[in-house]
Scaffold this motif. Structure first.
Motif, PDB file in Angstrom:
ATOM      1  N   GLN A 125     -33.375  65.094  27.404  1.00 51.80           N
ATOM      2  CA  GLN A 125     -32.080  64.648  27.920  1.00 51.80           C
ATOM      3  C   GLN A 125     -31.300  63.895  26.844  1.00 51.80           C
ATOM      4  O   GLN A 125     -30.080  64.005  26.763  1.00 51.80           O
ATOM      5  CB  GLN A 125     -32.263  63.786  29.178  1.00 51.80           C
ATOM      6  N   THR A 126     -32.012  63.136  26.004  1.00 54.86           N
ATOM      7  CA  THR A 126     -31.346  62.433  24.906  1.00 54.86           C
ATOM      8  C   THR A 126     -30.799  63.424  23.892  1.00 54.86           C
ATOM      9  O   THR A 126     -29.668  63.284  23.420  1.00 54.86           O
ATOM     10  CB  THR A 126     -32.314  61.447  24.226  1.00 54.86           C
ATOM     11  N   ASP A 127     -31.593  64.453  23.550  1.00 56.77           N
ATOM     12  CA  ASP A 127     -31.109  65.487  22.633  1.00 56.77           C
ATOM     13  C   ASP A 127     -29.833  66.113  23.180  1.00 56.77           C
ATOM     14  O   ASP A 127     -28.861  66.317  22.443  1.00 56.77           O
ATOM     15  CB  ASP A 127     -32.158  66.591  22.432  1.00 56.77           C
ATOM     16  N   PHE A 128     -29.831  66.421  24.467  1.00 54.99           N
ATOM     17  CA  PHE A 128     -28.673  67.046  25.101  1.00 54.99           C
ATOM     18  C   PHE A 128     -27.456  66.110  25.064  1.00 54.99           C
ATOM     19  O   PHE A 128     -26.360  66.522  24.682  1.00 54.99           O
ATOM     20  CB  PHE A 128     -28.999  67.429  26.552  1.00 54.99           C
ATOM     21  N   ALA A 129     -27.662  64.861  25.417  1.00 54.71           N
ATOM     22  CA  ALA A 129     -26.559  63.899  25.454  1.00 54.71           C
ATOM     23  C   ALA A 129     -25.945  63.683  24.076  1.00 54.71           C
ATOM     24  O   ALA A 129     -24.737  63.452  23.958  1.00 54.71           O
ATOM     25  CB  ALA A 129     -27.045  62.563  26.028  1.00 54.71           C
ATOM     26  N   GLU A 130     -26.774  63.774  23.032  1.00 56.15           N
ATOM     27  CA  GLU A 130     -26.294  63.495  21.679  1.00 56.15           C
ATOM     28  C   GLU A 130     -25.872  64.744  20.909  1.00 56.15           C
ATOM     29  O   GLU A 130     -25.482  64.650  19.753  1.00 56.15           O
ATOM     30  CB  GLU A 130     -27.356  62.701  20.922  1.00 56.15           C
ATOM     31  N   ALA A 131     -25.935  65.908  21.536  1.00 55.03           N
ATOM     32  CA  ALA A 131     -25.504  67.158  20.899  1.00 55.03           C
ATOM     33  C   ALA A 131     -24.005  67.349  21.133  1.00 55.03           C
ATOM     34  O   ALA A 131     -23.556  67.376  22.277  1.00 55.03           O
ATOM     35  CB  ALA A 131     -26.284  68.342  21.482  1.00 55.03           C
ATOM     36  N   HIS A 132     -23.238  67.468  20.043  1.00 55.58           N
ATOM     37  CA  HIS A 132     -21.778  67.572  20.163  1.00 55.58           C
ATOM     38  C   HIS A 132     -21.173  68.675  19.299  1.00 55.58           C
ATOM     39  O   HIS A 132     -19.975  68.896  19.346  1.00 55.58           O
ATOM     40  CB  HIS A 132     -21.113  66.241  19.796  1.00 55.58           C
ATOM     41  N   TRP A 133     -21.969  69.360  18.502  1.00 58.00           N
ATOM     42  CA  TRP A 133     -21.449  70.381  17.596  1.00 58.00           C
ATOM     43  C   TRP A 133     -21.563  71.742  18.277  1.00 58.00           C
ATOM     44  O   TRP A 133     -22.589  72.415  18.164  1.00 58.00           O
ATOM     45  CB  TRP A 133     -22.215  70.355  16.271  1.00 58.00           C
ATOM     46  N   PHE A 151     -32.011  76.216  19.947  1.00 57.24           N
ATOM     47  CA  PHE A 151     -31.096  76.228  21.079  1.00 57.24           C
ATOM     48  C   PHE A 151     -29.673  76.167  20.550  1.00 57.24           C
ATOM     49  O   PHE A 151     -29.377  75.385  19.647  1.00 57.24           O
ATOM     50  CB  PHE A 151     -31.360  75.021  21.991  1.00 57.24           C
ATOM     51  N   GLU A 152     -28.804  76.985  21.112  1.00 59.31           N
ATOM     52  CA  GLU A 152     -27.392  76.956  20.728  1.00 59.31           C
ATOM     53  C   GLU A 152     -26.636  76.083  21.712  1.00 59.31           C
ATOM     54  O   GLU A 152     -26.822  76.191  22.928  1.00 59.31           O
ATOM     55  CB  GLU A 152     -26.799  78.364  20.751  1.00 59.31           C
ATOM     56  N   LEU A 153     -25.770  75.212  21.174  1.00 57.79           N
ATOM     57  CA  LEU A 153     -24.916  74.406  22.035  1.00 57.79           C
ATOM     58  C   LEU A 153     -23.684  75.232  22.376  1.00 57.79           C
ATOM     59  O   LEU A 153     -22.879  75.564  21.506  1.00 57.79           O
ATOM     60  CB  LEU A 153     -24.506  73.092  21.354  1.00 57.79           C
ATOM     61  N   GLU A 204     -17.565  68.515  26.655  1.00 58.13           N
ATOM     62  CA  GLU A 204     -18.734  67.792  27.147  1.00 58.13           C
ATOM     63  C   GLU A 204     -19.055  68.119  28.609  1.00 58.13           C
ATOM     64  O   GLU A 204     -20.204  68.094  29.014  1.00 58.13           O
ATOM     65  CB  GLU A 204     -18.525  66.281  26.986  1.00 58.13           C
ATOM     66  N   ALA A 205     -18.043  68.450  29.390  1.00 60.43           N
ATOM     67  CA  ALA A 205     -18.242  68.693  30.821  1.00 60.43           C
ATOM     68  C   ALA A 205     -19.005  69.986  31.096  1.00 60.43           C
ATOM     69  O   ALA A 205     -19.706  70.088  32.100  1.00 60.43           O
ATOM     70  CB  ALA A 205     -16.907  68.712  31.543  1.00 60.43           C
ATOM     71  N   ASP A 206     -18.870  70.982  30.219  1.00 60.09           N
ATOM     72  CA  ASP A 206     -19.535  72.260  30.495  1.00 60.09           C
ATOM     73  C   ASP A 206     -20.500  72.691  29.386  1.00 60.09           C
ATOM     74  O   ASP A 206     -20.856  73.858  29.290  1.00 60.09           O
ATOM     75  CB  ASP A 206     -18.513  73.362  30.783  1.00 60.09           C
ATOM     76  N   LYS A 207     -20.943  71.740  28.577  1.00 60.29           N
ATOM     77  CA  LYS A 207     -21.852  72.117  27.488  1.00 60.29           C
ATOM     78  C   LYS A 207     -23.238  72.452  28.033  1.00 60.29           C
ATOM     79  O   LYS A 207     -23.673  71.951  29.066  1.00 60.29           O
ATOM     80  CB  LYS A 207     -21.926  71.022  26.425  1.00 60.29           C
ATOM     81  N   LYS A 208     -23.922  73.353  27.288  1.00 56.08           N
ATOM     82  CA  LYS A 208     -25.282  73.766  27.622  1.00 56.08           C
ATOM     83  C   LYS A 208     -26.037  74.021  26.329  1.00 56.08           C
ATOM     84  O   LYS A 208     -25.458  74.473  25.346  1.00 56.08           O
ATOM     85  CB  LYS A 208     -25.287  75.066  28.435  1.00 56.08           C
ATOM     86  N   LEU A 209     -27.327  73.742  26.347  1.00 60.71           N
ATOM     87  CA  LEU A 209     -28.221  74.135  25.252  1.00 60.71           C
ATOM     88  C   LEU A 209     -28.980  75.370  25.726  1.00 60.71           C
ATOM     89  O   LEU A 209     -29.749  75.301  26.681  1.00 60.71           O
ATOM     90  CB  LEU A 209     -29.173  73.008  24.877  1.00 60.71           C
ATOM     91  N   VAL A 210     -28.723  76.501  25.067  1.00 60.82           N
ATOM     92  CA  VAL A 210     -29.265  77.791  25.471  1.00 60.82           C
ATOM     93  C   VAL A 210     -30.279  78.247  24.433  1.00 60.82           C
ATOM     94  O   VAL A 210     -29.986  78.266  23.228  1.00 60.82           O
ATOM     95  CB  VAL A 210     -28.127  78.836  25.605  1.00 60.82           C
ATOM     96  N   HIS A 211     -31.464  78.625  24.906  1.00 53.95           N
ATOM     97  CA  HIS A 211     -32.506  79.100  23.995  1.00 53.95           C
ATOM     98  C   HIS A 211     -31.976  80.279  23.181  1.00 53.95           C
ATOM     99  O   HIS A 211     -31.291  81.154  23.704  1.00 53.95           O
ATOM    100  CB  HIS A 211     -33.752  79.534  24.780  1.00 53.95           C
TER     101      HIS A 211
END
Length: 144
Positions: free
Chosen positions: A95-103, A124-126, A131-138
């Protein structure tokens, strides 16, 4: 898809082993191909500036990131992703990785390092537009 040369793949995994039991971190440099795959042409190690929880958190100093980006541009490379290790934890984003991913449009590579040995590396691709619809996709890693 993320395309990594064997030497770059080995280097980021070795970085995780060297910094164990703390997280390592670094930047993936290269270009995005016509089909959307990101091709790594070099990696840049970064120091983990976290002093409070370096065993399960990382931070790349913004000054280092600016320097890495400037040097990459001089070589005709772009920042196409980031990597870090998870000491004694799965190669899955937290969850921290997700919250801090912005690129957006970048790869986030995570290597699980168990008892000092790199075991599994995932990417994982961001995706998304903000920020509202971001996802980390394998995403698939192709090692050549």
């Amino acid at each position: 898809m993320l395309k990594l040369g064997k030497s770059h793949y080995d280097a980021l995994r070795e970085h995780g082993e060297e910094t164990y039991p703390h997280e390592c971190c670094g930047v993936l440099l290269g270009s995005t191909e016509d089909g959307g795959a990101r091709a790594v042409t070099s990696i840049a190690r970064a120091n983990n500036t976290r002093t409070d929880s370096a065993h399960n958190r990382y931070n790349i100093d913004p000054k280092d990131l600016i320097r890495i980006q400037r040097e990459a541009r001089e070589r005709g490379e772009d920042i196409i992703g980031f990597y870090h290790s998870h000491p004694d934890h799965p190669a899955q984003w937290s969850q921290t990785d997700f919250a801090e991913a912005h690129w957006f449009g970048c790869s986030y590579v995570i290597t699980s390092v168990e008892k000092g040995k790199a075991v599994l590396t995932n990417s994982f691709e961001l995706t998304g537009g903000d920020e509202a619809d971001k996802k980390l996709v394998h995403e698939i890693i192709e090692v050549a």
